[in-house]
Design a protein around this motif. Structure first.
Motif, PDB file in Angstrom:
ATOM      1  N   MET A   1       1.127  -1.475  -0.039  1.00  0.00           N
ATOM      2  CA  MET A   1      -0.096   0.022  -0.024  1.00  0.00           C
ATOM      3  C   MET A   1       0.851   1.305   0.043  1.00  0.00           C
ATOM      4  SD  MET A   1      -3.651   0.626   2.412  1.00  0.00           S
ATOM      5  CE  MET A   1      -3.966  -1.041   1.866  1.00  0.00           C
ATOM      6  N   ARG A   2       0.841   2.495  -0.284  1.00  0.00           N
ATOM      7  CA  ARG A   2       0.958   3.431  -0.912  1.00  0.00           C
ATOM      8  C   ARG A   2       0.427   4.808  -0.833  1.00  0.00           C
ATOM      9  NH1 ARG A   2       3.184   2.471  -6.911  1.00  0.00           N
ATOM     10  NH2 ARG A   2       3.270   4.957  -6.685  1.00  0.00           N
ATOM     11  N   ILE A   3       0.439   5.728  -0.314  1.00  0.00           N
ATOM     12  CA  ILE A   3       0.203   7.148   0.361  1.00  0.00           C
ATOM     13  C   ILE A   3       0.934   8.048  -1.102  1.00  0.00           C
ATOM     14  CG2 ILE A   3       0.335   8.900   2.072  1.00  0.00           C
ATOM     15  CD1 ILE A   3       0.455   6.692   4.153  1.00  0.00           C
ATOM     16  N   ALA A   4       0.068   8.715  -0.601  1.00  0.00           N
ATOM     17  CA  ALA A   4       0.219   9.706  -2.429  1.00  0.00           C
ATOM     18  C   ALA A   4      -0.328  10.791  -1.843  1.00  0.00           C
ATOM     19  CB  ALA A   4       0.261   9.381  -3.804  1.00  0.00           C
ATOM     20  N   LEU A   5       0.131  12.486  -1.885  1.00  0.00           N
ATOM     21  CA  LEU A   5       0.657  13.655  -1.101  1.00  0.00           C
ATOM     22  C   LEU A   5       0.324  14.339  -2.559  1.00  0.00           C
ATOM     23  CD1 LEU A   5       2.494  13.938   2.409  1.00  0.00           C
ATOM     24  CD2 LEU A   5       0.354  13.058   2.106  1.00  0.00           C
ATOM     25  N   PHE A   6      -0.573  15.099  -3.319  1.00  0.00           N
ATOM     26  CA  PHE A   6      -0.623  15.769  -3.953  1.00  0.00           C
ATOM     27  C   PHE A   6      -0.278  16.842  -2.950  1.00  0.00           C
ATOM     28  CE2 PHE A   6      -2.448  18.753  -6.865  1.00  0.00           C
ATOM     29  CZ  PHE A   6      -1.919  18.026  -8.154  1.00  0.00           C
ATOM     30  N   GLU A   7       0.845  17.884  -3.890  1.00  0.00           N
ATOM     31  CA  GLU A   7       1.454  19.064  -4.205  1.00  0.00           C
ATOM     32  C   GLU A   7       2.040  19.472  -2.384  1.00  0.00           C
ATOM     33  OE1 GLU A   7      -0.201  21.585  -7.024  1.00  0.00           O
ATOM     34  OE2 GLU A   7       0.003  20.440  -8.183  1.00  0.00           O
ATOM     35  N   PRO A   8       2.001  18.830  -1.333  1.00  0.00           N
ATOM     36  CA  PRO A   8       2.055  18.964   0.275  1.00  0.00           C
ATOM     37  C   PRO A   8       2.441  21.083   0.284  1.00  0.00           C
ATOM     38  CG  PRO A   8       3.871  17.549  -0.352  1.00  0.00           C
ATOM     39  CD  PRO A   8       2.907  17.331  -1.954  1.00  0.00           C
ATOM     40  N   GLU A   9       2.461  21.233   1.232  1.00  0.00           N
ATOM     41  CA  GLU A   9       2.460  22.493   1.501  1.00  0.00           C
ATOM     42  C   GLU A   9       3.587  22.920   2.277  1.00  0.00           C
ATOM     43  OE1 GLU A   9      -1.387  24.679  -0.901  1.00  0.00           O
ATOM     44  OE2 GLU A   9      -1.403  23.525   0.873  1.00  0.00           O
ATOM     45  N   ILE A  10       3.610  21.550   3.185  1.00  0.00           N
ATOM     46  CA  ILE A  10       3.245  21.986   4.954  1.00  0.00           C
ATOM     47  C   ILE A  10       4.664  21.019   5.323  1.00  0.00           C
ATOM     48  CG2 ILE A  10       3.094  22.085   7.326  1.00  0.00           C
ATOM     49  CD1 ILE A  10       0.243  23.477   6.542  1.00  0.00           C
ATOM     50  N   ALA A  11       5.691  21.350   5.491  1.00  0.00           N
ATOM     51  CA  ALA A  11       7.246  20.434   5.467  1.00  0.00           C
ATOM     52  C   ALA A  11       6.425  19.597   6.660  1.00  0.00           C
ATOM     53  CB  ALA A  11       8.623  21.028   5.689  1.00  0.00           C
ATOM     54  N   GLY A  12       6.161  19.628   7.450  1.00  0.00           N
ATOM     55  CA  GLY A  12       5.891  19.195   8.917  1.00  0.00           C
ATOM     56  C   GLY A  12       5.217  17.619   8.551  1.00  0.00           C
ATOM     57  N   ASN A  13       3.892  18.699   7.738  1.00  0.00           N
ATOM     58  CA  ASN A  13       3.075  16.914   7.605  1.00  0.00           C
ATOM     59  C   ASN A  13       3.870  16.045   6.918  1.00  0.00           C
ATOM     60  OD1 ASN A  13       0.684  18.834   9.060  1.00  0.00           O
ATOM     61  ND2 ASN A  13       0.092  19.311   6.845  1.00  0.00           N
ATOM     62  N   LEU A  42       4.673   8.251   9.470  1.00  0.00           N
ATOM     63  CA  LEU A  42       3.633   7.502   9.151  1.00  0.00           C
ATOM     64  C   LEU A  42       4.216   6.427   8.593  1.00  0.00           C
ATOM     65  CD1 LEU A  42       0.688   6.676   9.453  1.00  0.00           C
ATOM     66  CD2 LEU A  42       0.325   7.775   8.177  1.00  0.00           C
ATOM     67  N   GLY A  43       3.838   5.855   7.202  1.00  0.00           N
ATOM     68  CA  GLY A  43       5.236   5.278   6.710  1.00  0.00           C
ATOM     69  C   GLY A  43       5.684   4.402   6.878  1.00  0.00           C
ATOM     70  N   ALA A  44       6.711   5.002   7.643  1.00  0.00           N
ATOM     71  CA  ALA A  44       8.359   4.193   7.872  1.00  0.00           C
ATOM     72  C   ALA A  44       7.460   2.996   9.386  1.00  0.00           C
ATOM     73  CB  ALA A  44       9.149   4.482   8.730  1.00  0.00           C
ATOM     74  N   CYS A  45       6.450   3.422  10.272  1.00  0.00           N
ATOM     75  CA  CYS A  45       6.058   2.526  10.778  1.00  0.00           C
ATOM     76  C   CYS A  45       4.870   1.438  10.493  1.00  0.00           C
ATOM     77  CB  CYS A  45       5.293   3.961  12.339  1.00  0.00           C
ATOM     78  SG  CYS A  45       6.298   4.941  13.417  1.00  0.00           S
ATOM     79  N   MET A  46       4.133   2.205   9.576  1.00  0.00           N
ATOM     80  CA  MET A  46       3.150   1.325   9.271  1.00  0.00           C
ATOM     81  C   MET A  46       3.538   0.348   7.884  1.00  0.00           C
ATOM     82  SD  MET A  46       1.213   1.846  11.159  1.00  0.00           S
ATOM     83  CE  MET A  46      -0.399   1.211  10.865  1.00  0.00           C
ATOM     84  N   TYR A  83      13.388   7.463  11.286  1.00  0.00           N
ATOM     85  CA  TYR A  83      12.421   7.117  10.818  1.00  0.00           C
ATOM     86  C   TYR A  83      12.476   7.256   9.321  1.00  0.00           C
ATOM     87  CZ  TYR A  83      10.269   5.748  14.990  1.00  0.00           C
ATOM     88  OH  TYR A  83       9.598   6.438  16.396  1.00  0.00           O
ATOM     89  N   ILE A  84      13.140   8.602   9.038  1.00  0.00           N
ATOM     90  CA  ILE A  84      12.818   8.591   7.566  1.00  0.00           C
ATOM     91  C   ILE A  84      13.817   7.471   7.092  1.00  0.00           C
ATOM     92  CG2 ILE A  84      14.886  10.544   7.098  1.00  0.00           C
ATOM     93  CD1 ILE A  84      13.526  12.641   5.515  1.00  0.00           C
ATOM     94  N   ASP A  85      14.950   6.905   7.423  1.00  0.00           N
ATOM     95  CA  ASP A  85      15.602   5.930   7.069  1.00  0.00           C
ATOM     96  C   ASP A  85      14.542   4.651   6.387  1.00  0.00           C
ATOM     97  OD1 ASP A  85      17.594   7.829   6.867  1.00  0.00           O
ATOM     98  OD2 ASP A  85      18.487   6.878   8.349  1.00  0.00           O
ATOM     99  N   HIS A  86      13.888   4.311   7.266  1.00  0.00           N
ATOM    100  CA  HIS A  86      12.920   3.119   6.680  1.00  0.00           C
ATOM    101  C   HIS A  86      11.335   3.123   5.926  1.00  0.00           C
ATOM    102  CE1 HIS A  86      15.369   2.611  10.015  1.00  0.00           C
ATOM    103  NE2 HIS A  86      15.331   3.236  10.820  1.00  0.00           N
ATOM    104  N   VAL A  87      11.575   4.217   5.270  1.00  0.00           N
ATOM    105  CA  VAL A  87      10.571   4.706   4.815  1.00  0.00           C
ATOM    106  C   VAL A  87      10.505   4.802   2.703  1.00  0.00           C
ATOM    107  CG1 VAL A  87      10.204   7.235   4.767  1.00  0.00           C
ATOM    108  CG2 VAL A  87       8.049   5.760   3.879  1.00  0.00           C
TER     109      VAL A  87
END
Length: 150
Positions: free
Chosen positions: A1-13, A20-24, A50-54
């Protein structure tokens, strides 16, 4: 399963969704342009180590992203749908797509999706935070498909 973010605007999100992707165990697709520089420290601060696990894939635009979809379904989460995500039958290879924080997705992106669903919420509020929405959506999709980690 994948999550796609269309033109996200906020770095923290984005950072929170990467975590979330790394954990799940869900890959994350980022459809550009983004509203911040990729090396923004807020992405890494929110995602932490966690960025290294997604698995992260950046796409130059929606057309470039569509070339990677294959037979997977694009399931758009939008406040403009009447179908509840909790009644929608997810598949293990679905791609859960979320629009930009300020405007969602344009009509041509919505039309290109295979399904449009919404997360039920009280009528007097407009929308949830992007990362919160992604967490609820991914949790339900993984629960339904029996692919929850650990």
């Amino acid at each position: 399963m994948r999550i796609a973010l269309f033109e996200p605007e906020i770095a923290g999100n984005v950072g929170a969704v990467l975590r979330l992707g790394a954990c799940m165990g869900a890959a994350v697709d980022l459809i550009e342009p983004m509203g911040f520089a990729w090396d923004d420290r807020r992405v890494r601060r929110t995602a932490m180590d966690y960025i290294d696990h997604v698995s992260i894939t950046r796409h130059a635009g929606f057309a470039a992203f569509r070339e990677t979809v294959g037979a997977a379904r694009l399931v758009l989460f939008t406040t403009k749908s009447s179908e509840s995500a909790y009644a929608f039958p997810f598949r293990p290879d679905d791609i859960l797509i979320f629009g930009k924080e300020s405007a969602g997705v344009p009509a041509e992106v919505s039309d290109a999706c295979d399904a449009r669903v919404r997360l039920p919420m009280r009528p007097e509020v407009r929308s949830m935070n992007l990362a919160t929405s992604a967490a609820l959506a991914l949790g339900e999709a993984l629960r339904q498909t029996g692919t929850l980690p650990g």
